[in-house]
Design a protein around this motif. Structure first.
Motif, PDB file in Angstrom:
ATOM      1  N   VAL A 130      43.768   0.926  56.448  1.00  0.00           N
ATOM      2  CA  VAL A 130      42.583   1.760  55.979  1.00  0.00           C
ATOM      3  C   VAL A 130      43.064   2.857  55.402  1.00  0.00           C
ATOM      4  O   VAL A 130      44.435   3.355  55.149  1.00  0.00           O
ATOM      5  N   ASP A 131      42.323   3.471  54.388  1.00  0.00           N
ATOM      6  CA  ASP A 131      42.511   4.546  53.452  1.00  0.00           C
ATOM      7  C   ASP A 131      42.239   5.991  54.376  1.00  0.00           C
ATOM      8  O   ASP A 131      41.893   5.864  55.316  1.00  0.00           O
ATOM      9  N   ARG A 132      42.155   7.143  53.513  1.00  0.00           N
ATOM     10  CA  ARG A 132      42.066   8.366  53.950  1.00  0.00           C
ATOM     11  C   ARG A 132      40.658   8.556  54.583  1.00  0.00           C
ATOM     12  O   ARG A 132      40.527   9.254  55.532  1.00  0.00           O
ATOM     13  N   GLN A 133      39.722   7.654  54.135  1.00  0.00           N
ATOM     14  CA  GLN A 133      38.260   7.850  54.300  1.00  0.00           C
ATOM     15  C   GLN A 133      38.224   6.609  55.585  1.00  0.00           C
ATOM     16  O   GLN A 133      36.936   6.586  56.039  1.00  0.00           O
ATOM     17  N   ARG A 134      39.064   6.153  56.063  1.00  0.00           N
ATOM     18  CA  ARG A 134      39.109   5.289  57.352  1.00  0.00           C
ATOM     19  C   ARG A 134      38.394   3.748  56.654  1.00  0.00           C
ATOM     20  O   ARG A 134      37.691   3.147  57.758  1.00  0.00           O
ATOM     21  N   ARG A 135      38.287   3.607  55.299  1.00  0.00           N
ATOM     22  CA  ARG A 135      37.935   2.393  55.002  1.00  0.00           C
ATOM     23  C   ARG A 135      38.792   1.312  54.868  1.00  0.00           C
ATOM     24  O   ARG A 135      40.165   1.636  54.859  1.00  0.00           O
ATOM     25  N   ILE A 136      38.333   0.237  55.110  1.00  0.00           N
ATOM     26  CA  ILE A 136      39.328  -1.038  55.313  1.00  0.00           C
ATOM     27  C   ILE A 136      39.897  -1.279  53.643  1.00  0.00           C
ATOM     28  O   ILE A 136      39.011  -1.486  52.843  1.00  0.00           O
ATOM     29  N   VAL A 137      41.150  -1.442  53.625  1.00  0.00           N
ATOM     30  CA  VAL A 137      41.837  -1.548  52.365  1.00  0.00           C
ATOM     31  C   VAL A 137      42.420  -3.255  52.258  1.00  0.00           C
ATOM     32  O   VAL A 137      42.252  -3.685  51.413  1.00  0.00           O
ATOM     33  N   ARG A 138      43.191  -3.461  53.296  1.00  0.00           N
ATOM     34  CA  ARG A 138      43.883  -4.821  53.430  1.00  0.00           C
ATOM     35  C   ARG A 138      43.736  -5.354  54.716  1.00  0.00           C
ATOM     36  O   ARG A 138      43.980  -4.423  55.726  1.00  0.00           O
ATOM     37  N   THR A 139      43.666  -6.682  55.098  1.00  0.00           N
ATOM     38  CA  THR A 139      43.781  -7.282  56.179  1.00  0.00           C
ATOM     39  C   THR A 139      44.592  -8.516  56.141  1.00  0.00           C
ATOM     40  O   THR A 139      44.884  -9.104  54.841  1.00  0.00           O
ATOM     41  N   ASN A 140      45.306  -9.139  57.421  1.00  0.00           N
ATOM     42  CA  ASN A 140      45.847 -10.296  57.057  1.00  0.00           C
ATOM     43  C   ASN A 140      45.094 -11.591  57.654  1.00  0.00           C
ATOM     44  O   ASN A 140      44.027 -11.206  58.333  1.00  0.00           O
ATOM     45  N   ARG A 141      45.707 -12.603  57.566  1.00  0.00           N
ATOM     46  CA  ARG A 141      45.191 -13.889  57.994  1.00  0.00           C
ATOM     47  C   ARG A 141      44.913 -13.812  59.696  1.00  0.00           C
ATOM     48  O   ARG A 141      43.793 -14.095  60.343  1.00  0.00           O
ATOM     49  N   ALA A 142      45.769 -13.111  60.308  1.00  0.00           N
ATOM     50  CA  ALA A 142      45.690 -13.068  61.804  1.00  0.00           C
ATOM     51  C   ALA A 142      44.407 -12.197  62.054  1.00  0.00           C
ATOM     52  O   ALA A 142      43.911 -12.363  63.373  1.00  0.00           O
ATOM     53  N   ALA A 143      44.299 -11.081  61.213  1.00  0.00           N
ATOM     54  CA  ALA A 143      43.048 -10.363  61.639  1.00  0.00           C
ATOM     55  C   ALA A 143      41.859 -11.007  61.065  1.00  0.00           C
ATOM     56  O   ALA A 143      40.854 -10.897  62.064  1.00  0.00           O
ATOM     57  N   VAL A 144      41.841 -11.800  60.142  1.00  0.00           N
ATOM     58  CA  VAL A 144      40.743 -12.555  59.990  1.00  0.00           C
ATOM     59  C   VAL A 144      40.255 -13.458  60.970  1.00  0.00           C
ATOM     60  O   VAL A 144      39.236 -13.895  61.412  1.00  0.00           O
ATOM     61  N   ALA A 145      41.202 -14.196  61.557  1.00  0.00           N
ATOM     62  CA  ALA A 145      41.099 -15.190  62.673  1.00  0.00           C
ATOM     63  C   ALA A 145      40.605 -14.510  63.990  1.00  0.00           C
ATOM     64  O   ALA A 145      39.752 -15.053  64.703  1.00  0.00           O
ATOM     65  N   LEU A 146      41.273 -13.291  64.232  1.00  0.00           N
ATOM     66  CA  LEU A 146      40.622 -12.455  65.503  1.00  0.00           C
ATOM     67  C   LEU A 146      39.482 -11.858  65.161  1.00  0.00           C
ATOM     68  O   LEU A 146      38.523 -11.902  66.278  1.00  0.00           O
ATOM     69  N   LEU A 147      38.950 -11.257  64.160  1.00  0.00           N
ATOM     70  CA  LEU A 147      37.755 -10.422  63.929  1.00  0.00           C
ATOM     71  C   LEU A 147      36.805 -10.865  62.914  1.00  0.00           C
ATOM     72  O   LEU A 147      35.945 -10.368  62.762  1.00  0.00           O
ATOM     73  N   GLY A 148      37.420 -11.826  62.383  1.00  0.00           N
ATOM     74  CA  GLY A 148      36.399 -12.423  61.262  1.00  0.00           C
ATOM     75  C   GLY A 148      36.610 -11.668  60.067  1.00  0.00           C
ATOM     76  O   GLY A 148      37.092 -10.705  59.827  1.00  0.00           O
ATOM     77  N   ALA A 149      35.980 -12.310  58.996  1.00  0.00           N
ATOM     78  CA  ALA A 149      36.434 -11.433  57.420  1.00  0.00           C
ATOM     79  C   ALA A 149      35.542 -10.329  57.284  1.00  0.00           C
ATOM     80  O   ALA A 149      34.505  -9.992  57.747  1.00  0.00           O
ATOM     81  N   SER A 150      36.568  -9.025  56.687  1.00  0.00           N
ATOM     82  CA  SER A 150      35.922  -8.075  56.928  1.00  0.00           C
ATOM     83  C   SER A 150      35.890  -7.480  55.149  1.00  0.00           C
ATOM     84  O   SER A 150      36.874  -7.589  54.585  1.00  0.00           O
ATOM     85  N   PRO A 151      34.755  -7.366  54.745  1.00  0.00           N
ATOM     86  CA  PRO A 151      34.546  -6.883  53.221  1.00  0.00           C
ATOM     87  C   PRO A 151      35.255  -5.668  52.885  1.00  0.00           C
ATOM     88  O   PRO A 151      35.368  -4.750  53.756  1.00  0.00           O
ATOM     89  N   PRO A 152      35.993  -5.581  51.696  1.00  0.00           N
ATOM     90  CA  PRO A 152      37.086  -4.349  51.580  1.00  0.00           C
ATOM     91  C   PRO A 152      35.729  -3.103  51.368  1.00  0.00           C
ATOM     92  O   PRO A 152      34.549  -3.265  51.119  1.00  0.00           O
ATOM     93  N   ASP A 153      36.474  -2.234  51.433  1.00  0.00           N
ATOM     94  CA  ASP A 153      35.868  -0.549  51.177  1.00  0.00           C
ATOM     95  C   ASP A 153      34.704  -0.453  52.028  1.00  0.00           C
ATOM     96  O   ASP A 153      33.771   0.241  52.000  1.00  0.00           O
ATOM     97  N   ARG A 154      34.693  -1.235  53.368  1.00  0.00           N
ATOM     98  CA  ARG A 154      33.926  -0.834  54.625  1.00  0.00           C
ATOM     99  C   ARG A 154      34.527  -0.255  55.577  1.00  0.00           C
ATOM    100  O   ARG A 154      35.756  -0.161  55.670  1.00  0.00           O
ATOM    101  N   ASP A 155      33.620   0.721  56.327  1.00  0.00           N
ATOM    102  CA  ASP A 155      34.378   1.619  57.497  1.00  0.00           C
ATOM    103  C   ASP A 155      34.841   0.720  58.361  1.00  0.00           C
ATOM    104  O   ASP A 155      34.451  -0.375  58.912  1.00  0.00           O
ATOM    105  N   LEU A 156      35.863   1.109  59.151  1.00  0.00           N
ATOM    106  CA  LEU A 156      36.562   0.262  60.132  1.00  0.00           C
ATOM    107  C   LEU A 156      35.807   0.091  61.316  1.00  0.00           C
ATOM    108  O   LEU A 156      35.802  -0.995  62.021  1.00  0.00           O
TER     109      LEU A 156
END
Length: 389
Positions: A130-156
């Motif tokens: 996450v960046d300084r504003q708590r927005r998601i910048v990057r995820t890995n495959r394990a995160a997608v498998a666990l939480l689902g796909a997360s669009p970038p620049d969305r709040d955590l």
């Protein structure tokens, strides 16, 4: 006239180039050093030559401008011929060299980014940056498998709706007078809901400075579901084992107190109590043996056995061990071992326990005056079959 330049600019360039010559001719004409017709003819000649030279020069500039514009594209353009503008040709060469270096650097950066993402995707645990504003910048495959796909620049909070974790991340990113005032790492226990609940430990850490993509805090989600389940199973097992041991111990203790007290001189009670105590002691022995066997299996569960075992001898030892019990139940044990039975790869002690349990169960449920048969025969080139009936 070059197509890229408007007529007004072309005419202006010709007037600027022709102005010094026209001024000189006007001065000569005014001083009487040059006749009017001669001055006009000279001006027309100079204007013609100037127009040709300006046309060629502006054409070179136009080709140079087009070349520089094309350098920003993905493909490298062909170097134009700029004979009427040598300085422009040098600039074009320098621009081409600069663009080639930039392309190499960009390719190197793209390769580094792809390698970094490949490394991140190879991690077994879910990772979120996450960046300084708590927005998601990057995820890995394990995160997608666990939480689902997360669009970038969305709040955590759109992906992880856990107030305790969000508050912990806010504490990592909190600043005062340009300095961070919170801890640089935190750990939070979470329970992720879904088709099946999962126990997760979230480890969050603030980077010393923001990465090139803006990442400032990394969140690693370690799935502890299996570990917690194993801990609960172990706790239940210890409680059950303690209960199983406590019951016979309490019974034996009670019988001993009775034998030392009221039944001190009662021979019949002594014989009956000693028999019960022997049964309870045997029960505890079996439970301890099971615990030791379980501990041994856990210690060697990932070690593949590599010792050849003579199954014929193992089955004979099991028969000899259970022969007395079989005789007391009036049941015979018969071994039917094929002479061509090959050796097996395994642990002799563990195989003995396996076949002992099988034959013991057969004796327990066999009717009197019957025979328990243990047959062993090869089954193909590398397999064998053992049946207890």
């Amino acid at each position: 006239m070059p197509d890229e330049l408007p007529l007004r600019r072309y005419v202006s360039a010709n007037l600027v180039a022709l102005a010094p010559s026209g001024a000189a001719l006007a001065i000569l004409y005014g001083m009487g050093a040059l006749a009017g017709r001669h001055a006009l003819a000279a001006l027309l000649g100079i204007a013609l030559v100037t127009a040709i030279l300006v046309h060629r020069y502006l054409g070179s500039l136009s080709r140079f401008a087009r070349f520089v514009s094309e350098l920003s594209g993905e493909q490298e353009p062909v170097m134009p011929r700029l004979r009427f503008a040598p300085a422009t040709e040098e600039l074009a060469t320098a621009a081409a060299t600069l663009a080639a270096g930039w392309r190499r650097q960009r390719a190197s950066i793209d390769n580094l980014a792809a390698s970094a993402q490949a490394i991140v995707d190879g991690l077994p645990d879910a990772l979120i940056a996450v960046d300084r504003q708590r927005r998601i910048v990057r995820t890995n495959r394990a995160a997608v498998a666990l939480l689902g796909a997360s669009p970038p620049d969305r709040d955590l909070s759109t992906t992880l709706r856990h107030p305790e974790l969000l508050a912990a991340i806010d504490s990592l990113l909190a600043t005062a007078d340009g300095n961070y005032v919170g801890p640089n790492q935190v750990a939070v226990d979470l329970v992720l809901s879904g088709t099946s609940e999962r126990d997760v430990v979230a480890h969050a850490r603030r980077l010393p400075r923001a990465a090139a993509d803006g990442s400032l805090a990394l969140i690693v989600l370690h799935d502890t579901t299996a570990l917690r389940r194993a801990e609960r199973m172990r706790a239940d097992f210890v409680a059950n084992a303690s209960h199983e041991l406590k019951t016979p111990i309490a019974g034996i203790t009670g019988f001993i107190e009775t034998l030392l007290g009221p039944a001190r001189d009662d021979a019949a009670a002594r014989e009956r109590f000693l028999g019960i105590m022997a049964e309870q002691a045997d029960r505890m022995r079996r439970l301890v043996d099971d615990l030791l066997m379980l501990s041994r299996i856990e210690q060697h569960e990932h070690a593949r056995p590599d010792t050849p075992v003579d199954l014929g001898r193992v089955l004979e030892s099991v028969r000899d061990l259970l022969q007395l019990k079989a005789s007391s139940r009036k049941v015979a044990i018969e071994l039917l071992i094929d002479p061509a039975l090959p050796q097996a790869i395994g642990d002799a002690d563990e195989l003995t326990v396996v076949f002992q349990n099988l034959v013991d169960n057969a004796l327990k449920y066999a009717r009197p005056a019957t025979t328990v048969k243990v047959a062993a025969r090869p089954l193909g080139a590398e397999r064998l079959a053992i049946a207890v009936s």
